[in-house]
Design a protein around this motif. Structure first.
Motif, PDB file in Angstrom:
ATOM      1  N   SER A  79     -19.562  -0.964 -27.802  1.00 61.23           N
ATOM      2  CA  SER A  79     -18.587  -0.988 -28.898  1.00 61.23           C
ATOM      3  C   SER A  79     -19.177  -1.799 -30.043  1.00 61.23           C
ATOM      4  N   PRO A  80     -18.840  -1.447 -31.288  1.00 63.01           N
ATOM      5  CA  PRO A  80     -19.513  -2.112 -32.408  1.00 63.01           C
ATOM      6  C   PRO A  80     -19.057  -3.560 -32.585  1.00 63.01           C
ATOM      7  N   LEU A  81     -19.914  -4.345 -33.203  1.00 58.57           N
ATOM      8  CA  LEU A  81     -19.548  -5.721 -33.571  1.00 58.57           C
ATOM      9  C   LEU A  81     -19.104  -5.701 -35.024  1.00 58.57           C
ATOM     10  N   TYR A  82     -18.131  -6.539 -35.347  1.00 53.66           N
ATOM     11  CA  TYR A  82     -17.663  -6.587 -36.731  1.00 53.66           C
ATOM     12  C   TYR A  82     -17.911  -7.952 -37.331  1.00 53.66           C
ATOM     13  N   SER A  83     -18.080  -7.959 -38.652  1.00 52.24           N
ATOM     14  CA  SER A  83     -18.285  -9.240 -39.316  1.00 52.24           C
ATOM     15  C   SER A  83     -16.956  -9.990 -39.327  1.00 52.24           C
TER      16      SER A  83
ATOM     17  N   TYR B  63     -20.873  -7.759 -20.626  1.00 50.49           N
ATOM     18  CA  TYR B  63     -21.664  -8.338 -21.718  1.00 50.49           C
ATOM     19  C   TYR B  63     -22.669  -7.290 -22.181  1.00 50.49           C
ATOM     20  N   ASP B  64     -22.590  -6.940 -23.460  1.00 48.34           N
ATOM     21  CA  ASP B  64     -23.491  -5.906 -23.977  1.00 48.34           C
ATOM     22  C   ASP B  64     -24.721  -6.549 -24.601  1.00 48.34           C
ATOM     23  N   LEU B  65     -25.848  -5.913 -24.379  1.00 46.19           N
ATOM     24  CA  LEU B  65     -27.086  -6.378 -24.999  1.00 46.19           C
ATOM     25  C   LEU B  65     -27.012  -6.078 -26.492  1.00 46.19           C
ATOM     26  N   ARG B  66     -27.106  -7.115 -27.333  1.00 44.58           N
ATOM     27  CA  ARG B  66     -26.944  -6.915 -28.767  1.00 44.58           C
ATOM     28  C   ARG B  66     -28.248  -7.049 -29.538  1.00 44.58           C
TER      29      ARG B  66
ATOM     30  N   ASP C 173     -20.734 -17.796 -35.435  1.00 48.84           N
ATOM     31  CA  ASP C 173     -19.349 -17.382 -35.674  1.00 48.84           C
ATOM     32  C   ASP C 173     -19.148 -16.867 -37.097  1.00 48.84           C
ATOM     33  N   ASN C 174     -20.150 -17.097 -37.976  1.00 50.63           N
ATOM     34  CA  ASN C 174     -20.064 -16.488 -39.303  1.00 50.63           C
ATOM     35  C   ASN C 174     -20.756 -15.130 -39.341  1.00 50.63           C
ATOM     36  N   MET C 175     -21.428 -14.774 -38.230  1.00 51.12           N
ATOM     37  CA  MET C 175     -22.125 -13.485 -38.180  1.00 51.12           C
ATOM     38  C   MET C 175     -21.252 -12.410 -37.574  1.00 51.12           C
ATOM     39  N   ILE C 176     -20.627 -12.769 -36.443  1.00 49.40           N
ATOM     40  CA  ILE C 176     -19.818 -11.739 -35.774  1.00 49.40           C
ATOM     41  C   ILE C 176     -18.412 -12.255 -35.585  1.00 49.40           C
ATOM     42  N   GLY C 177     -17.438 -11.370 -35.785  1.00 52.72           N
ATOM     43  CA  GLY C 177     -16.039 -11.738 -35.624  1.00 52.72           C
ATOM     44  C   GLY C 177     -15.697 -11.892 -34.163  1.00 52.72           C
TER      45      GLY C 177
ATOM     46  N   ARG D 195      -8.836  -2.618 -39.316  1.00 53.23           N
ATOM     47  CA  ARG D 195     -10.274  -2.715 -39.225  1.00 53.23           C
ATOM     48  C   ARG D 195     -10.954  -1.980 -40.367  1.00 53.23           C
ATOM     49  N   SER D 196     -10.480  -0.785 -40.636  1.00 50.06           N
ATOM     50  CA  SER D 196     -11.171   0.013 -41.639  1.00 50.06           C
ATOM     51  C   SER D 196     -11.078  -0.649 -43.012  1.00 50.06           C
ATOM     52  N   SER D 197     -10.036  -1.506 -43.198  1.00 50.64           N
ATOM     53  CA  SER D 197      -9.859  -2.054 -44.545  1.00 50.64           C
ATOM     54  C   SER D 197     -10.949  -3.045 -44.918  1.00 50.64           C
ATOM     55  N   PHE D 198     -11.196  -4.058 -44.069  1.00 53.78           N
ATOM     56  CA  PHE D 198     -12.167  -5.042 -44.582  1.00 53.78           C
ATOM     57  C   PHE D 198     -13.168  -5.541 -43.551  1.00 53.78           C
ATOM     58  N   LEU D 199     -13.172  -4.993 -42.365  1.00 50.28           N
ATOM     59  CA  LEU D 199     -14.181  -5.474 -41.420  1.00 50.28           C
ATOM     60  C   LEU D 199     -15.401  -4.560 -41.491  1.00 50.28           C
ATOM     61  N   GLN D 200     -16.557  -5.174 -41.598  1.00 50.37           N
ATOM     62  CA  GLN D 200     -17.763  -4.347 -41.665  1.00 50.37           C
ATOM     63  C   GLN D 200     -18.521  -4.472 -40.355  1.00 50.37           C
ATOM     64  N   GLU D 201     -19.164  -3.382 -39.978  1.00 48.75           N
ATOM     65  CA  GLU D 201     -19.906  -3.412 -38.723  1.00 48.75           C
ATOM     66  C   GLU D 201     -21.248  -4.111 -38.943  1.00 48.75           C
ATOM     67  N   VAL D 202     -21.628  -4.953 -37.978  1.00 47.04           N
ATOM     68  CA  VAL D 202     -22.914  -5.662 -38.128  1.00 47.04           C
ATOM     69  C   VAL D 202     -23.856  -5.348 -36.980  1.00 47.04           C
ATOM     70  N   HIS D 203     -25.136  -5.410 -37.313  1.00 50.43           N
ATOM     71  CA  HIS D 203     -26.170  -5.329 -36.280  1.00 50.43           C
ATOM     72  C   HIS D 203     -26.960  -6.613 -36.325  1.00 50.43           C
TER      73      HIS D 203
END
Length: 1220
Positions: free
Chosen positions: A400-404, A340-343, A426-430, A441-449
Motif C-alpha cells: 500500500s502506498p505511503l503518504y506524506s 511490515y513492507d519493505l520500503r 515523521d516529516n517524510m511519511i504520514g 486523501r485525494s485532496s492533500f496527501l501526496q504519495e511518497v517514495h
C-alpha cells in the motif's frame, strides 16, 4: 595577493585502519549527532554530516566491545550544559566514561575482568543523569554512577545474560535476553536492586515449533498465519531447544508493550500483553539473513542490516481490515498480522573473508539516516530521501502506498509553505492510519517514495604491514609550497599519501603488484618506492623500483627492464642532495644510480663486500662547486666577447667540460656535486666511498669496533654518526672530536635509526623488535621509550619523524600514530582541530556560547530582520567566541538556513527545529506535544457549533501513537481496539482467550466478550465460572438494585485483593470512573490512565489524569517532566507555564508563554499577567548571565513591572559610555 600562512604545528593524531572482531558491537549514534565506534583499543568519534573523524580516544588496553553516548533527555542550562559524554567498555571489563571534547577520562570503572556484554545509560530524566547499567559476565547486572565511578547495586541472575532492553514507556520494566530465554524485570529502580529474580519465559526456537513442519505442505503464507506459540513458561523439552539463537531483543519504541526478537532468518513481533507472536518478517529461502535491527520511534518502522551489508527500511502496513471499503468483496481469509513492507534498501557491499559488515547505527534524533560500520574500517552513511511520486505510478508496487504527512515540524502546513520533508522520518511519511477516507486523501496527501543515498564515506588504512616515510622537512626555502605529506606503502602494492594537517587521504596510487617494502622521497613532490614479490624456490624475486611524480601520479620503472628473477632488494638510500640512489640487494653487489637521469652509474664487482647497513653523508662540496661554476660562466662570457684573443688552455678545457655537462643535463643548475656514503660489511668494518659524476672511489676503511655485533643500521647527521647492531648496542661517533661511545640498550636487534629534522636537532629515534626509543645524541642519553606489551599492546612496524618534535609510529593494530616525542598516547582537544569542512556541533562550544547560539536561533527576528549573522548582534563576548558561533551557523545546510530565515516559520516550529538541531530529547518531546495541542485547541475554539471539520482534521493528523497516554482519546481507543482484534485472531490457549475477553470487557465490547467466554470447553476448570460471567454480562440492566449489588460485590472483591475482577464488574455497570479511582488507590497508575482514556468522557478522564499528575509531581516519584507532558495533553497551559517556571526551566517557560499568547491559549487576567511577567523577567536574567544583552533587554522590556529594575541595570552602562 593573500598572505600565505602555513600551519607548521601538526596536531598529534591517529590514522586508523581495519577493526578487530571484538569491535563488532561497539558502535553508537548519539543524540549529539556524532557516531562513536571502537577500533581495536581506540574509540573513534565521527561527525555524521561531514564524515570527518573529530576525535580518537586512546586509553583502553584491550579491544573496545561497547560504546554508548549519554542521553540528552534533560533540561540544559548553564549548570547542566550541552556536553559530549561517552561510555566505552573493553574486553577486560573496564568501562571508561569520557569527556569527548577534551579527550579526557572522567572516570574509570572495573568490576570483573571479562568483556562487558551490554550497557545502557538510564533514560529516565528526572532521576540522576549519570547512571549507567552494565552487564558484567556471566550473570551480573550492575548499576554505576558514571560520574564518580561508584557502584550503586549489583544483582545476579540464574542464567548467563547476553543483552538487555529497557521498556521505553515504563522505566521500571527491563527485559534480559539470556542464554535460555527472556527474563522480564518489573521492579527496576535506580535506588535499589530488583528484589525478585524476574519472570522467566523460554523461547522455543522458531524452527522447532510445529508450525514450520507444515510449511512444506500448505505453503509458507498459511504456515505464518497459523499461530506460533513461541513463548512458554515451562522449560521446553530438551530436543526442541537448540540453544537460544536469538540475536537481539528490543522493545518497540513506537508503541507500548510490543517487543521484537531477531533471528537470522526472521523477525518476530510479540505482543507482551498476551505473550504471543502477532507479526513475522521472514526472509525467503534465497534471501540474505539479518544481522541487526533497529526499531524506530517516530513511525512503526524497522531499519534492518543484512549479512551482505545492505540496509533495508520496513514500515508497518496500516490495518485495513477494520475500516475496509464497504463496496469491495471482503477477503474470505484476511491475514490478521502486523505486516511490515519493505520500503527502501541501499546497495550491498562486497563481502570477503576480511570485509564484513560489523554493525549499523541509526540517527536517534531524525531516524532518517543510518551508518554502516564495516570490518575494514569504512563507515558508510546512508540517508533516506523522499520523493513525491506522480499518481500514475500508483499501481506499480504491491505494498500500500505511503503518504506524506500533513504537518511539518508539528504544525499542519499548506502546499506552498517552505518545508523540508527530509528533516526527519515523521516529516517524510504520514502516520498511515487513516484508511477509509479516500476523499480526504485525494485532496492533500501526496504519495511518497523513499530511497537511500550514500552521503558520507570514511575509509581506513588497509591491513598492515606498512612502510612509512615522511616527505622532506620544512625549510625556509620551501615554506611557500610545503605540505606535510606522509607516504604509506601497503601490502597490496599501493602507496597512500596522507595530508597530516587534516589526517585525510591526499592520494592513493596503485604502483606495485606486491608488498611495498620501502619509500624514499626525492623532492617535495616525488618519491621512489620499491616492492619485492614472494621468493621462488631458488630464493629469487621480482623487484619493482618505481619513480613517482605526485602531482601527476605518473610512475616510471626506475631500473628499466631489470628486476625479474634476482635477489631481493634489502633497502634503498637516497643521497643528501637527492642526486644519487644506492640500491642494496640481499646476495648481490650494490648499485649506484643517478636519480635525475635514471641511469646506472656503477654496479659493484662480484667480490664487493656484502652490505649490512649504509648511510649517505650530509657533507658535500656543492658550495665550492657553485663558486667554480660562476667563475666558469664569467670565463665563457669573456670568451664570447673576445673570441679572437687567445684563451688559456686551462680555461678552455673547463669550458668544454662545462658545455658538455650542460648539454647532458637539461637543467643547467644540475652540476654533479661530490657526495659520500659509509657502509658496513658482515664483519663490522666501516667503508667510506665518494661518488662524483659517474665515478665511485673507495677512500677509507675503519676497522670494526670489538664491542659491537653485526651492524644493522647507520644514521649520520652533522658531525654525529650512530651505528646500531643485532644485540641492541648503539655506538655514537663524534667525528669532530674523534671519540666514540657504545651504549648497550639491551633491547635486541636495532631495526632502524632516524635523525629528527631541523638544524642542530640531534635527536634520533631507534626502532627495535619490541618498541622504540628516542635518544639525544648530543647528550648521549635516552629521552623516551616505548615497549610493546608493557606500555602498549601493539607492535611497532615502522617509525619516522613527522616534524622536529613529533614521531610517527606504524603499528600492527593497523594504525599510524603521530605522537609527541614522549610517545605517550595523547587525545587532542576537539576545538583545537583544523577541520577541512566545518561541522555543525554546538556541543563543542563553551557552555555559555552554545546556549547563546540557541537563544539567537530561537528569537528571530532581531531588530525586525531575520539574519544568521551573529556579528551584527550585540553579544559582547570576545571576538573568538563570536567567530566560533558564526562558524557553527555557517555550517548549517542551505535548506535549514532557508527555513530559519523564513518569516512564515512559526515560533513552535522554530523551537522544534532547534531541538532537533541540538539533539535535545526532552525539548523535542515537549515541543512536539505542545505544538500539537496548542494548534488543535486553537482550531477547535472558533468552530464550536459545527463539529464535523475538526474531527476530520484530528483524524488525519492525530498525535503519533508513540506518545501513548498523551494521544487524543478517540485515536487511543481506536488503536486499543485494533490491538485486541489482533490478539483475538492470534489466541491459541485458554489463557490468551481469557486475557482477550477481559480486555474486551474493559473496552466495552460486551458482545464479543460473551462470545469468547462461551468458547470455554466443558473440561476446563473455569467452565462454570465463565458461563455464569457470560450470563451476567448479557443480562446486566441499569435497574437500581442490580447496579448496587454489583457495585457492592466489586468493592468487596477489590478489598480482598481481586483488583482486576472488581474493576471489570465496575466497568460492566458503567462505573469506570470509580474503577479508575480504585486502581489509583492501589498504585496502578498506568492502568488507571489507560482505562480513563478508553472508557471515560473527556471531563472525567481529565480528572483521573490530573490526579495522576499530582502523583507524578510528588517528591518520591519525581517525574515532573512527564507530568508536564500529561498537562499539555489536557490543555492546562497556564499550569504548564507555572510548573516550568517553578522548575526553573526559564527558557522553555518564556518560549511556551510566547507561543500560548500567539495562539490565545491563556485567559487574560491579573494572575496570568503576573505569571507572564515573572517568567519573562527570569528569562531576561538568565540571558544576561549568558552575556546575551540584546535578548535580555527584549525580555526585560516585555516583563512589565517585574523587569523594570533589570531593564535599568541593562541600559545603565550604555549611558555611562556615552557620557565619557
Amino acid at each position: 595577493m593573500q598572505p600565505f600562512t602555513v600551519n607548521i604545528k601538526l596536531a598529534a593524531r591517529t590514522l586508523t585502519g581495519a577493526l578487530s572482531a571484538p569491535n563488532r558491537g561497539a558502535a553508537d549514534w548519539g543524540w549529539q549527532g556524532l557516531i562513536a565506534y571502537g577500533c581495536h583499543s581506540l574509540v573513534l568519534v565521527v561527525d555524521a554530516n561531514t564524515a570527518q573523524t573529530l576525535q580518537v580516544l586512546e586509553r583502553h588496553k584491550a579491544n573496545v566491545v561497547k560504546v554508548k553516548w549519554a542521553k540528552e533527555n534533560y533540561h540544559h542550562n548553564i549548570g547542566s550544559p550541552y556536553s559530549l559524554r561517552l561510555a566505552s567498555a573493553d574486553a577486560t571489563g573496564k568501562i571508561i566514561v569520557w569527556d569527548v571534547a577534551t579527550g579526557t577520562a572522567r572516570c574509570e570503572i572495573q568490576e570483573h575482568a571479562k568483556p562487558i556484554q551490554d550497557m545502557q545509560w538510564l533514560w529516565n530524566q528526572d532521576a540522576s543523569r549519570d547512571l549507567l547499567l552494565a552487564v558484567h559476565p556471566p550473570n551480573y547486572i550492575v548499576l554505576w554512577n558514571a560520574d564518580t565511578g561508584t557502584k550503586l547495586w549489583k544483582k545476579s541472575y540464574a542464567e548467563n545474560i547476553l543483552s538487555f532492553s529497557f521498556d521505553p514507556f515504563d522505566p521500571s520494566h527491563l527485559a534480559l535476553l539470556t542464554s535460555e530465554g527472556i527474563v522480564f524485570i518489573s521492579d527496576f529502580s535506580p535506588s535499589k536492586a530488583p528484589a525478585s529474580s524476574g519472570k522467566k519465559v523460554y523461547i522455543s526456537s522458531p524452527h522447532s515449533s510445529p508450525s514450520h513442519k507444515l510449511a512444506a505442505t500448505t505453503g509458507a503464507k498459511k504456515a505464518l498465519d497459523k499461530v506460533k506459540i513461541l513463548i512458554s513458561n515451562e522449560k521446553p523439552s530438551a530436543e526442541s531447544v537448540t540453544l537460544n539463537d536469538c540475536l537481539q531483543l528490543s522493545y518497540l519504541p513506537s508503541k507500548r508493550n510490543y517487543m521484537l526478537l531477531l533471528y537470522p532468518r526472521e523477525i518476530l513481533i510479540l505482543d507482551l500483553e498476551v505473550n504471543q507472536t502477532v507479526g513475522v518478517i521472514a526472509i525467503e529461502r534465497t534471501g540474505v539473513p539479518f544481522l541487526q535491527v533497529i526499531p524506530c520511534f517516530q513511525r512503526d518502522g524497522l531499519f534492518c542490516l543484512h549479512e551482505n551489508g545492505c540496509i533495508t527500511l520496513r514500515v508497518r502496513r496500516p490495518n485495513c481490515s477494520i475500516t475496509g471499503t464497504p463496496n469491495e468483496e471482503p477477503d474470505p481469509d484476511p491475514v490478521q498480522e502486523l505486516t511490515y513492507d519493505l520500503r527502501s534498501q541501499c546497495d550491498a557491499i562486497r563481502v570477503t573473508k576480511t570485509v564484513r559488515p560489523f554493525s549499523m547505527v541509526c540517527c536517534p534524533v531524525n531516524e532518517n539516516s543510518a551508518a554502516l560500520i564495516v570490518s575494514d574500517g569504512r563507515v558508510m552513511i546512508w540517508e533516506l530521501k523522499s520523493s513525491i511520486s506522480g499518481r500514475n505510478l500508483r499501481n506499480s508496487s504491491s505494498a500500500s502506498p505511503l503518504y506524506s504527512p500533513v504537518s511539518f515540524c508539528g504544525i499542519p502546513v499548506g502546499a506552498f509553505q517552505n518545508k523540508l520533508p527530509d528533516l526527519s522520518l515523521d516529516n517524510m511519511i504520514g502516520q498511515g492510519t487513516v484508511a477509509g477516507e479516500e476523499q480526504l486523501r485525494s485532496s492533500f496527501l501526496q504519495e511518497v517514495h523513499l530511497k537511500f543515498l550514500l552521503t558520507g564515506l570514511l575509509s581506513g588504512l588497509p591491513l598492515p604491514p606498512f612502510a612509512i616515510r615522511m616527505c622532506p622537512p620544512l625549510t625556509t626555502k620551501n615554506i611557500k609550497q610545503y605540505e606535510p605529506l606522509l607516504a604509506v606503502g601497503t601490502s597490496n602494492g599501493s602507496v597512500l599519501v596522507f595530508h597530516l594537517t587534516s589526517g585525510l587521504l591526499h592520494k592513493e596510487l596503485s604502483i606495485h603488484s606486491c608488498e611495498v617494502k620501502g619509500i624514499e622521497w626525492i623532492s617535495l613532490s616525488g618519491f621512489i618506492s620499491f616492492a619485492t614479490s614472494t621468493p621462488n624456490n631458488l630464493g629469487l624475486v621480482r623487484n619493482e623500483l618505481q619513480l613517482v611524480d605526485l602531482p601527476t601520479g605518473r610512475s616510471v620503472a626506475f631500473r628499466g627492464e631489470r628486476g625479474s628473477d634476482e635477489p631481493a632488494i634489502e633497502m634503498i638510500k637516497v643521497s643528501h642532495l637527492k642526486q644519487y640512489l644506492a640500491v642494496i640487494f640481499k646476495d648481490k653487489p650494490l648499485e649506484i644510480w643517478d636519480v635525475r637521469t635514471c641511469t646506472l652509474l656503477r654496479e659493484m664487482s662480484k667480490n664487493f663486500p656484502t652490505v649490512t647497513a649504509l648511510e649517505w653523508s650530509p657533507s658535500h662540496n656543492l658550495k665550492s662547486l657553485r663558486k667554480k661554476q660562476l667563475a666558469a660562466r664569467e670565463a665563457m662570457a669573456r670568451q664570447t666577447v673576445a673570441s679572437d684573443t687567445e684563451v688559456s688552455s686551462v680555461e678552455s678545457s673547463v669550458i668544454s667540460l662545462l658545455q658538455e655537462a650542460e648539454s647532458k643535463s637539461e637543467l643547467s643548475q644540475n652540476i654533479s656535486a661530490r657526495e659520500h656514503f659509509v657502509f658496513t660489511d658482515v664483519d663490522g668494518q666501516v667503508y667510506h666511498l665518494t661518488v662524483e659524476g659517474n665515478s665511485v672511489k673507495d677512500s677509507a676503511r675503519i676497522p670494526p669496533d670489538g664491542s659491537m655485533g653485526s651492524i644493522t643500521c647507520i644514521a649520520w647527521k652533522g658531525d654525529t654518526l650512530v651505528l646500531g647492531d643485532v644485540d641492541g648496542n648503539l655506538n655514537f661517533w663524534d667525528l669532530k672530536a674523534r671519540v666514540s661511545r657504545g651504549i648497550p640498550t639491551h633491547r635486541s636487534w636495532v631495526k632502524k635509526i632516524r635523525f629528527a629534522p631541523g638544524k642542530g636537532n640531534q635527536k634520533l629515534i631507534a626502532m627495535y623488535n619490541d618498541g622504540a626509543e628516542v635518544w639525544d645524541s648530543k647528550e648521549v642519553q635516552m629521552v623516551s621509550s616505548l615497549r610493546s606489551g608493557r606500555n602498549v599492546n601493539y607492535r611497532i612496524l615502522d617509525v619516522d619523524w613527522c616534524t622536529s618534535d613529533k614521531v610517527i609510529l606504524a603499528s600492527d593494530d593497523g594504525c599510524i600514530r603521530v605522537l609527541e616525542m614522549s610517545m605517550k598516547p595523547s587525545c587532542f582537544r576537539m576545538d583545537e582541530q583544523d577541520l577541512i569542512e566545518p561541522a555543525w556541533c554546538p556541543y563543542l562550544l563553551v557552555p555559555r556560547a552554545s546556549l547563546a547560539l540557541k537563544a539567537f536561533l530561537l528569537h528571530q527576528p532581531w531588530n525586525e530582520k531575520y539574519s544568521l549573522d551573529v556579528m551584527n548582534i550585540d553579544y559582547p563576548e570576545n571576538e573568538n567566541v563570536k567567530n566560533l558561533i558564526q562558524e557553527q551557523l555557517n555550517s548549517l545546510s542551505n535548506d535549514l538556513k532557508k527555513l530559519l530565515l523564513d518569516p512564515d516559520f512559526t515560533l513552535l516550529q522554530r523551537c522544534l527545529l532547534v531541538a532537533r538541531l541540538y539533539g535535545d530529547e526532552s525539548e523535542l518531546h515537549f515541543w512536539t506535544i505542545a505544538a500539537h495541542y496548542l494548534h488543535s485547541l486553537s482550531q477547535e475554539k472558533p468552530a464550536k457549533p459545527t463539529n464535523a471539520p475538526i474531527l476530520q482534521e484530528q483524524l488525519v493528523n492525530p498525535l503519533d501513537i508513540c506518545y501513548d497516554i498523551l494521544c487524543e482519546n478517540h485515536y487511543f481507543q481506536k488503536f486499543q481496539l485494533e490491538r485486541v482484534n489482533l490478539q483475538e485472531v492470534k489466541r491459541s490457549t485458554y489463557d490468551h482467550t481469557r486475557k482477550c475477553a477481559d480486555q474486551l470487557l474493559l473496552l466495552g465490547q460486551t458482545d464479543r466478550a460473551v462470545q469468547l467466554l462461551l468458547e470455554t470447553s466443558s473440561e476446563n476448570a473455569h467452565y462454570y465460572c465463565d458461563s455464569l460471567k457470560a450470563c451476567l454480562v448479557t443480562t446486566v440492566t441499569s435497574s437500581g438494585p442490580s447496579q448496587s449489588t454489583i457495585k457492592l460485590v466489586a468493592t468487596n472483591m477489590i478489598a480482598n485483593g481481586k483488583l482486576s475482577e472488581g474493576v471489570q464488574l465496575l466497568c460492566l455497570i458503567d462505573k469506570a470512573a470509580d474503577a479508575c479511582r480504585y486502581l489509583q488507590t492501589y498504585g496502578e497508575w498506568n492502568r488507571a490512565a489507560w482505562l480513563a482514556k478508553v472508557r471515560l468522557n473527556s471531563e472525567e478522564c481529565a480528572d483521573v489524569l490530573k490526579r495522576w499528575v499530582d502523583h507524578l509531581c510528588s517528591p518520591q516519584v519525581n517525574q515532573k517532566s512527564k507530568a508536564i507532558l500529561v498537562l499539555l495533553s489536557l490543555g492546562c497551559f497556564t499550569k504548564v507555564a507555572e510548573m516550568l517556571h517553578s522548575m526553573r526551566y526559564f527558557d522553555r517557560a518564556a518560549l511556551f508563554v510566547e507561543a500560548c499568547l500567539k495562539y490565545g491559549a491563556f485567559e487574560v487576567n491579573d494572575d496570568t499577567n503576573k505569571l507572564i511577567h515573572a517568567v519573562y523577567a527570569d528569562y531576561a536574567r538568565s540571558l544576561k548571565l549568558l552575556g546575551f544583552k540584546q535578548g535580555a533587554i527584549i525580555f526585560a522590556s516585555k516583563a512589565g513591572e517585574a523587569g523594570k529594575d533589570l531593564l535599568m541595570e541593562l541600559k545603565q552602562p550604555k549611558e555611562e559610555v556615552t557620557q565619557e
